[in-house]
Motif scaffolding. Structure first.
Motif, mmCIF file in Angstrom:
data_model
loop_
_atom_site.group_PDB
_atom_site.id
_atom_site.type_symbol
_atom_site.label_atom_id
_atom_site.label_comp_id
_atom_site.label_asym_id
_atom_site.label_seq_id
_atom_site.Cartn_x
_atom_site.Cartn_y
_atom_site.Cartn_z
ATOM 1 N N ASN A 1 -55.071 -26.158 30.317
ATOM 2 C CA ASN A 1 -56.482 -26.445 30.686
ATOM 3 C C ASN A 1 -56.759 -27.546 31.677
ATOM 4 O O ASN A 1 -57.514 -27.458 32.555
ATOM 5 C CB ASN A 1 -57.160 -26.741 29.377
ATOM 6 C CG ASN A 1 -57.563 -25.421 28.531
ATOM 7 O OD1 ASN A 1 -58.752 -25.019 28.939
ATOM 8 N ND2 ASN A 1 -56.652 -25.198 27.623
ATOM 9 N N PHE A 2 -55.866 -28.460 31.561
ATOM 10 C CA PHE A 2 -55.832 -29.972 32.408
ATOM 11 C C PHE A 2 -55.382 -28.997 34.012
ATOM 12 O O PHE A 2 -56.183 -29.433 34.838
ATOM 13 C CB PHE A 2 -54.975 -30.669 32.150
ATOM 14 C CG PHE A 2 -55.016 -31.968 33.052
ATOM 15 C CD1 PHE A 2 -56.062 -32.384 33.885
ATOM 16 C CD2 PHE A 2 -53.606 -32.634 33.274
ATOM 17 C CE1 PHE A 2 -55.721 -33.379 34.537
ATOM 18 C CE2 PHE A 2 -53.584 -33.693 34.089
ATOM 19 C CZ PHE A 2 -54.660 -34.040 34.551
ATOM 20 N N PHE A 3 -54.330 -28.444 33.913
ATOM 21 C CA PHE A 3 -54.133 -27.640 35.237
ATOM 22 C C PHE A 3 -55.260 -26.832 35.873
ATOM 23 O O PHE A 3 -55.328 -26.903 37.025
ATOM 24 C CB PHE A 3 -52.566 -26.944 35.129
ATOM 25 C CG PHE A 3 -51.452 -27.635 34.780
ATOM 26 C CD1 PHE A 3 -51.400 -29.056 34.494
ATOM 27 C CD2 PHE A 3 -50.179 -26.899 34.709
ATOM 28 C CE1 PHE A 3 -50.252 -29.567 34.443
ATOM 29 C CE2 PHE A 3 -49.155 -27.584 34.512
ATOM 30 C CZ PHE A 3 -49.089 -28.988 34.016
ATOM 31 N N VAL A 4 -55.942 -26.134 34.979
ATOM 32 C CA VAL A 4 -57.146 -25.287 35.543
ATOM 33 C C VAL A 4 -58.039 -26.260 36.131
ATOM 34 O O VAL A 4 -58.484 -25.789 37.075
ATOM 35 C CB VAL A 4 -57.520 -24.375 34.472
ATOM 36 C CG1 VAL A 4 -58.845 -23.667 34.910
ATOM 37 C CG2 VAL A 4 -56.538 -23.326 34.004
ATOM 38 N N SER A 5 -58.277 -27.317 35.264
ATOM 39 C CA SER A 5 -59.515 -28.108 36.037
ATOM 40 C C SER A 5 -59.063 -28.942 37.240
ATOM 41 O O SER A 5 -59.890 -28.904 38.233
ATOM 42 C CB SER A 5 -59.743 -29.053 34.980
ATOM 43 O OG SER A 5 -58.711 -30.165 34.763
ATOM 44 N N LEU A 6 -57.759 -29.061 37.361
ATOM 45 C CA LEU A 6 -57.328 -29.539 38.487
ATOM 46 C C LEU A 6 -57.194 -28.665 39.877
ATOM 47 O O LEU A 6 -57.761 -28.836 40.856
ATOM 48 C CB LEU A 6 -55.761 -30.139 38.300
ATOM 49 C CG LEU A 6 -55.468 -31.505 37.691
ATOM 50 C CD1 LEU A 6 -54.065 -31.777 37.469
ATOM 51 C CD2 LEU A 6 -56.298 -32.574 38.330
ATOM 52 N N LEU A 7 -56.922 -27.542 39.366
ATOM 53 C CA LEU A 7 -57.089 -26.375 40.312
ATOM 54 C C LEU A 7 -58.325 -26.072 40.703
ATOM 55 O O LEU A 7 -58.576 -25.697 42.089
ATOM 56 C CB LEU A 7 -56.370 -25.169 39.798
ATOM 57 C CG LEU A 7 -56.259 -23.935 40.629
ATOM 58 C CD1 LEU A 7 -55.350 -24.040 41.874
ATOM 59 C CD2 LEU A 7 -55.762 -22.608 39.746
ATOM 60 N N LEU A 8 -59.557 -26.008 40.015
ATOM 61 C CA LEU A 8 -60.722 -25.566 40.388
ATOM 62 C C LEU A 8 -61.286 -26.598 41.049
ATOM 63 O O LEU A 8 -62.221 -26.247 42.089
ATOM 64 C CB LEU A 8 -61.665 -25.254 38.862
ATOM 65 C CG LEU A 8 -61.121 -24.123 38.229
ATOM 66 C CD1 LEU A 8 -61.954 -23.899 37.109
ATOM 67 C CD2 LEU A 8 -61.163 -22.822 39.099
ATOM 68 N N TYR A 9 -61.069 -27.938 40.884
ATOM 69 C CA TYR A 9 -61.724 -29.059 41.504
ATOM 70 C C TYR A 9 -61.050 -29.024 42.825
ATOM 71 O O TYR A 9 -61.947 -29.235 43.801
ATOM 72 C CB TYR A 9 -61.328 -30.224 40.786
ATOM 73 C CG TYR A 9 -61.724 -31.658 41.505
ATOM 74 C CD1 TYR A 9 -63.015 -31.743 41.781
ATOM 75 C CD2 TYR A 9 -60.813 -32.452 42.296
ATOM 76 C CE1 TYR A 9 -63.484 -32.959 42.595
ATOM 77 C CE2 TYR A 9 -61.324 -33.546 43.049
ATOM 78 C CZ TYR A 9 -62.500 -33.762 43.158
ATOM 79 O OH TYR A 9 -62.905 -34.793 43.941
ATOM 80 N N LYS B 1 -68.487 -31.971 41.185
ATOM 81 C CA LYS B 1 -68.966 -33.061 40.375
ATOM 82 C C LYS B 1 -68.564 -32.658 38.991
ATOM 83 O O LYS B 1 -67.880 -33.522 38.192
ATOM 84 C CB LYS B 1 -70.459 -33.449 40.566
ATOM 85 C CG LYS B 1 -70.940 -34.119 41.614
ATOM 86 C CD LYS B 1 -70.325 -35.456 41.629
ATOM 87 C CE LYS B 1 -70.800 -36.282 42.843
ATOM 88 N NZ LYS B 1 -70.412 -37.658 42.942
ATOM 89 N N TYR B 2 -68.742 -31.466 38.428
ATOM 90 C CA TYR B 2 -68.323 -30.819 37.422
ATOM 91 C C TYR B 2 -66.846 -31.018 37.077
ATOM 92 O O TYR B 2 -66.445 -31.312 36.162
ATOM 93 C CB TYR B 2 -69.080 -29.771 37.075
ATOM 94 C CG TYR B 2 -68.483 -28.817 35.871
ATOM 95 C CD1 TYR B 2 -68.960 -29.494 34.396
ATOM 96 C CD2 TYR B 2 -67.780 -27.702 36.003
ATOM 97 C CE1 TYR B 2 -68.616 -28.503 33.419
ATOM 98 C CE2 TYR B 2 -67.223 -27.149 34.781
ATOM 99 C CZ TYR B 2 -67.738 -27.672 33.480
ATOM 100 O OH TYR B 2 -67.423 -26.925 32.545
ATOM 101 N N PHE B 3 -66.247 -30.346 37.844
ATOM 102 C CA PHE B 3 -64.801 -30.205 37.771
ATOM 103 C C PHE B 3 -64.010 -31.489 37.817
ATOM 104 O O PHE B 3 -63.120 -31.631 37.094
ATOM 105 C CB PHE B 3 -64.321 -29.069 38.851
ATOM 106 C CG PHE B 3 -64.589 -27.728 38.531
ATOM 107 C CD1 PHE B 3 -64.251 -27.088 37.270
ATOM 108 C CD2 PHE B 3 -65.106 -26.852 39.676
ATOM 109 C CE1 PHE B 3 -64.852 -25.768 37.046
ATOM 110 C CE2 PHE B 3 -65.727 -25.613 39.294
ATOM 111 C CZ PHE B 3 -65.188 -24.962 38.160
ATOM 112 N N ARG B 4 -64.678 -32.422 38.628
ATOM 113 C CA ARG B 4 -64.008 -33.698 38.689
ATOM 114 C C ARG B 4 -64.131 -34.524 37.458
ATOM 115 O O ARG B 4 -63.068 -35.150 36.814
ATOM 116 C CB ARG B 4 -64.612 -34.650 39.648
ATOM 117 C CG ARG B 4 -64.161 -35.977 39.739
ATOM 118 C CD ARG B 4 -62.716 -35.844 40.355
ATOM 119 N NE ARG B 4 -62.029 -37.001 40.681
ATOM 120 C CZ ARG B 4 -60.847 -37.332 41.162
ATOM 121 N NH1 ARG B 4 -59.976 -36.368 41.050
ATOM 122 N NH2 ARG B 4 -60.554 -38.241 41.729
#
Length: 545
Positions: A239-247, A287-290
């Motif tokens: 999930n952390f990787f996904v948030s980094l990828l989407l940001y 802003k959200y993904f950050r």
């Protein structure tokens, strides 16, 4: 600032004026040059020749009629000019910029009166800064003022130039009568508006984020494909990787759609244009993904802390992490969008008060993770003291743990926590900050996936089975695969544990399935015990300690 008397004269690009008239004219022109010329929609007032600011009503025949005159009282925040001439969401910042320019003009008047006029080209105020007298043919150079076009000003600027011609007059460019705000005397501010350093920063940021994307995507595929790796510890990583990828993706899209346009045409900053909703959506997603990045960083720290302090603690339900990591960021983003909904154009220009909706949770997450890291290192050193490890070994292992956990906890920002003054000599800071930020996905994917002992074991197993299916594996290696499958796990204290089972599974089975990885179909009790051990040591394999 007190000036001599009303009868004294001061000079600007339009000539000599009494002091009070000079102050009104220069302050009005500060508004026009700094704000109106870059964004006439949100800064609608224009210059009136008598030293006022004014707005006009358009008539059906195309002419304009004067509506009202406003005194350019930059120092009085209650003056009507502020309610009419500035957007409400930026009035605080704009007021400071305007006052700086007006004060600089007043200081220039005092300097002119003290210096006198014994040169060919007299001392003057050009609309943005003060120039001393010059001899015929002399070219003066000056630093770019801080208040020059705040929307387009480069952070690393060159110098401004003003030319005193051979006939003893300041170089002038003549404008048409339809443009009264354009000065006759001309100063070369081209280098002051050079945006190449900003472009270089964005290029560094985009390159580093693309590198992170290239490493995050395969890492996510590995964790998704191999069921053996799908334990709670790794699911938090995923999930952390996904948030980094989407940001990284949304920021890349935002720079492509918006930032490049702003660098080429800064007037688009607050203007309403046909892509305004597209810009708002992409900006809101960044802003959200950050904020999701920071929330999942804290989830990583909480999980590691809980399982190091209480090895056999019952696992927390995973939906709690999901709600915190993906759900909580919706709240500040929704508030931010609701407050700025009625504004014109995109929301690129930051509002300092609203920015704390994002800075607050980010600082809280980083502060807690710093405390978690401190506690983990203390726990590690304490346990190392019970073992026969040299002092150098203790320091090395502690330092290694810090290096491994810093990008996971987001503490690489500590390296660039102090921000120096933005100038040509501090550009290294911004390049370093952008590079560390953009490469976070690269660091965590390499450390917690590609260098993960479990992942390496899976790939070795896959390679051997692939060679066995092709029939080109040595007989000894083939027998070893059938006889024993060993998974090595490294604990936080560098102890090694082996889990061995007999292997009778066909080599043609899918390698990334849990059963095929372990060789035989274990009983449910054995599987639960293996998963418990896998989750009980969150630093195992991944830190390499």
């Amino acid at each position: 600032m007190k000036l001599s008397s009303e009868m004294d004269l001061c000079r600007n690009e339009f000539g000599y004026h009494p002091v009070n008239t000079y102050l009104n004219i220069t302050c009005a022109l500060c508004y026009v040059y700094t704000f109106h010329s870059t964004d006439s929609t949100n800064y609608p007032l224009t210059y009136h020749p008598d030293g006022y600011l004014t707005n006009y009503d358009a008539l059906p025949d195309g002419n304009k009629t004067l509506r009202q005159l406003y005194l350019p009282l930059a120092s009085d925040r209650n003056a009507p000019v502020y309610s009419v001439g500035f957007p409400s969401w930026e009035v605080d910042r704009d007021a400071e910029v305007w006052k700086q320019c007006c004060q600089a003009a007043a200081d220039c008047c005092s300097q002119q009166q003290r210096a006198g006029n014994d040169s060919d080209c007299p001392p003057t105020w050009d609309g943005w800064q003060c120039w001393r007298g010059a001899k015929a043919g002399e070219i003066l150079q000056g630093h770019c003022p801080r208040h020059i076009q705040p929307f387009a000003r480069s952070t690393c600027t060159g110098v401004a130039e003003k030319v005193c011609t051979q006939n003893g007059t300041w170089y002038a460019k003549h404008a048409g009568p339809e443009d009264p705000s354009f000065s006759k005397e001309w100063t070369n501010y081209t280098e002051c508006l050079n945006l190449s350093p900003l472009e270089s920063r964005f290029q560094v940021q985009m390159v580093t984020y693309c590198i992170s994307i290239a490493f995050l995507v395969p890492a996510l595929l590995i964790f998704w494909r191999c069921q053996h790796l799908q334990v709670q510890r790794n699911l938090i990583h995923v999930n952390f990787f996904v948030s980094l990828l989407l940001y990284a993706i949304t920021l890349t899209v935002f720079h492509g759609l918006v930032t490049q346009q702003l660098l080429s045409d800064p007037d688009l900053l607050l203007l309403e244009h046909h892509d305004v909703w597209q810009c708002r959506v992409v900006y809101g997603l960044t802003k959200y993904f950050r904020l999701c990045n920071y929330c999942w960083m804290l989830c990583e720290g909480l999980f590691l802390l809980r399982h190091l302090k209480h090895v056999f603690m019952r696992e927390q339900r995973f939906y709690v992490y999901i709600l915190y990591g993906w759900g909580l960021p919706f709240l500040p983003v929704s508030i931010y969008a609701g407050v700025r909904w009625s504004e014109n154009g995109c929301w690129i220009e930051p509002v300092e008060v609203l920015e704390w909706l994002f800075k607050g949770p980010a600082l809280l997450s980083l502060s807690l993770n710093f405390l978690f890291l401190w506690y983990i290192i203390c726990l590690l050193v304490k346990k190392l003291q019970t073992r026969y490890v040299s002092e150098i070994g203790k320091v090395r292992k502690s330092f290694r743990a810090i290096l491994v956990l810093m990008p996971l906890f987001g503490l690489h920002f500590v390296i660039t926590a102090y921000r120096p003054a933005d100038s040509c000599h501090t550009q290294w800071y911004f390049y370093l900050n952008n590079a560390l930020d953009g490469l976070q996905g690269f660091f965590v994917s390499v450390t917690f996936c590609y260098c993960n002992g479990e992942v390496i074991a899976v790939f070795k197993r896959s390679l051997r089975l692939w060679r066995l299916r092709r029939g080109n594996m040595p007989r000894s290696d083939s027998a070893a695969i059938r006889s024993l499958s060993t998974v090595t796990r490294i604990s936080p204290l560098n102890s090694v544990r082996h889990s061995s089972t007999k292997s009778t599974k066909s080599p043609h089975a899918r390698v990334c399935r849990y059963d095929s990885l372990m060789g035989t179909r274990q009983s449910s009790v054995e599987k639960k015990e293996l998963l418990r051990k896998s989750n009980s040591s969150p630093l195992s394999i991944e830190t390499g300690m």
